[in-house]
Design an enzyme around this catalytic site. Structure first.
Site, PDB file in Angstrom:
ATOM      1  N   LYS A 251       0.797  -1.172  -0.099  1.00 39.64           N
ATOM      2  CA  LYS A 251      -0.054  -0.240  -0.142  1.00 39.64           C
ATOM      3  C   LYS A 251       0.779   1.247  -0.181  1.00 39.64           C
ATOM      4  CE  LYS A 251      -2.951  -2.574   2.142  1.00 39.64           C
ATOM      5  NZ  LYS A 251      -3.224  -3.231   3.333  1.00 39.64           N
ATOM      6  N   ARG A 252       1.975   1.050   0.589  1.00 40.79           N
ATOM      7  CA  ARG A 252       2.837   2.454   0.806  1.00 40.79           C
ATOM      8  C   ARG A 252       3.610   2.682  -0.543  1.00 40.79           C
ATOM      9  NH1 ARG A 252       6.857   4.023   5.212  1.00 40.79           N
ATOM     10  NH2 ARG A 252       7.124   5.728   3.757  1.00 40.79           N
TER      11      ARG A 252
END
Length: 477
Positions: A251-252
């Site tokens: 996600k990052r």
RNA sequence: GCUCCUAUCGUCUAGAGGCCUAGGACGGAGCCCUCUCAAGGCUUAAACCCGGGUUCGAAUCCCGGUAGGAGCGCCA
């Protein structure tokens, strides 16, 4: 066993947990599962693994459905939700307890944590030591009061588990490496590895296709399946997809939902084509229709090593589709993108005509929408560099003169415009570029567009004449 | 730390012991075409992780390194 798997109809499933959107790796796993089932005239099922009540959300369920739907990977049955099958899991667990293939364990979390810490300090692989595992002649500890026990699976102590993975080949695990995993929590809810096994069994799944981060779970699941007396499925562990920089997607770090690829301007078929080629190959072939994918896909040619997602190549595939697919099939997505940038598709030429003129020069639908905006809405102004280069006193005179000629044109068709503009340039003893570029800036706002005759045709008489006049006035200032 | 997995151009890959002077595609470079942008055509640079075996012969089989990755939860 081989014979059995040959006659049994193929059943595959995609089993995401609804803790987020459908990401690209999941989409590929779903695609592989789907294609393999279709290739063998089997069924492809969708199952939502929502046993983690804390992290599962309805929004994520919707996002996954939406993504699968946009890509066109339909399940052959209504999706199964694990939370609706708790009674079944409970019954199986009761049965296992009765059969002695599972047992209660009263260890507290603190006790387990301490055990792990000790093992790690001794540089051992952390695992449950089996202190509550019943054995003949073994004295079990005294049950602590007020502790709701978990249920553990009684994994075999000796021997090995062999997986003949369709992608990775033979993988062997020693049972000594496996500990007694928890199959039901203190509150009675079942855990992942157990639910998967029961569901695949009940749903008649013959081929388990999933990410290779599950390889280490497989021997435990096989042991449970064996304890249950179930037929073992085949396994195909697909390697993961890395970001363009070779880093794991998270996600990052660059992990995007499938719908974001839509927003970027991909056609679903193109994304599917890129994805199917990421890991799988069929000789030198790069482009596959959906039908070809369904008749040619197999696990023999799926790579066991991880692959990077290469945006450049994905765009190339998208462009190939835009260029070759029937414009009718692009209209819906194009319409969606036009509206997205505030353009009303009704206020201009037929979208199929626009697509036909723009698709050669656009790799994405976002690009196509932006480059076509001038056909549907007023100009925001002129591109400064282009205006500086192509607008001057001379070109203003030319544009003005041309405007008058076009106004008198009896028929507003591309061939007629072609003759008119080319004839105009010839009559002036100029190359076509000398006149086409100023026209472009005048009617498009910049020096990039489809061939000038097509551009003017699509734009229509009224808009063309008005914009030519506006450009002449603009230069006059 | 332990277990498991992986390793061909920058990237995706072809390759099932001789067909490999390692092929294709994306991307890169150059040229041609051209009303812009594209598209198209042609040309070009670019790889078998390392070391041992097996074999007449290895990118391909085996072993060992190295490097990357995954897993080791009352998450999925």
């Amino acid at each position: 066993m081989f014979a059995a798997s040959k006659i049994m109809p193929v059943v595959t499933r995609f089993a995401p947990s609804p803790t987020g959107y459908l990401h690209i790796g999941g989409a590929r796993t779903a695609l592989f599962s789907y294609l393999y089932a279709k290739r063998h005239n089997g069924k492809y099922l969708l199952r939502i693994e929502d046993t983690d009540l804390e992290r599962s959300t309805d929004a994520a369920v919707k996002a996954i459905f939406e993504g699968l739907d946009w890509l066109g990977i339909p399940s052959d049955i209504e999706p199964v939700f694990q939370t609706q099958r708790f009674d079944r899991y409970k019954a199986v667990i009761e049965q296992m307890l009765e059969d002695g293939t599972a047992y209660h364990c009263y260890c507290s979390r603190e006790e387990l944590d301490a055990m792990r810490a000790e093992q790690q300090a001794r540089k051992e692989k952390p695992r449950y030591d089996g202190r509550w595992r019943p054995e003949s002649g073994k004295l079990l500890p005294e049950r602590p009061a007020g502790v709701a026990p978990v249920v553990r699976f009684k994994n075999p102590l000796q021997g090995e588990v062999v997986i003949n993975d369709l992608i990775k080949g033979r993988i062997v695990f020693a049972n000594e490496e496996l500990d007694d995993l928890i199959i039901a929590r203190g509150d009675g809810t079942p855990t992942y590895n157990f639910c998967v096994v029961v569901d695949d069994w009940d749903m008649g799944v013959t081929h388990v296709v999933r990410g290779d981060d599950h390889v280490n779970n497989t021997p435990r699941q096989i042991n449970i399946l064996k304890a249950l007396g179930a037929t073992l499925p085949e396994y195909a562990h697909v390697s993961m997809i890395l970001g363009g920089d070779g880093q794991k997607l998270s996600k990052r770090h660059g992990a995007l939902g499938v719908m974001e690829y839509r927003a970027m301007g991909f056609l679903p078929e193109a994304l599917l084509n890129y994805l199917v080629r990421l890991g799988w190959s069929h000789g030198d072939q790069e482009l596959f229709t959906r039908e070809e994918m369904m008749t040619k896909f197999d696990f023999d040619h799926v790579s066991a090593s991880p692959a990077r997602f290469d945006m450049e190549k994905a765009w190339w595939v998208n462009h190939q589709y835009l260029k070759s697919v029937d414009p009718l099939l692009v209209v819906a997505e194009f319409d969606w993108h036009l509206r997205r940038i505030g353009v009303e598709p009704e206020n201009g030429p037929a979208l199929t005509a626009v697509i036909e003129q723009q698709r050669e020069r656009c790799r994405s639908l976002v690009e196509m929408a932006e480059k076509s905006k001038f056909l549907f809405a007023d100009l925001d102004g002129y591109n400064e560099k282009d205006a500086a280069k192509h607008f001057n006193a001379d070109s203003a005179v030319l544009l003005n003169e041309l405007r008058a000629q076009l106004e008198a044109l009896p028929e507003w068709t591309a061939p007629a415009l072609h003759v008119a503009v080319n004839g105009f340039a010839e009559g002036k003893g100029l190359g076509l570029g000398k006149i086409a570029q100023p026209i472009r800036v005048a009617v498009v706002g910049m020096a990039i567009s489809p061939p000038i005759d097509q551009t003017l045709f699509l734009l229509g008489r009224n808009r063309t004449l008005a914009r030519l006049a506006a450009a002449v006035a603009f230069v006059g200032q």
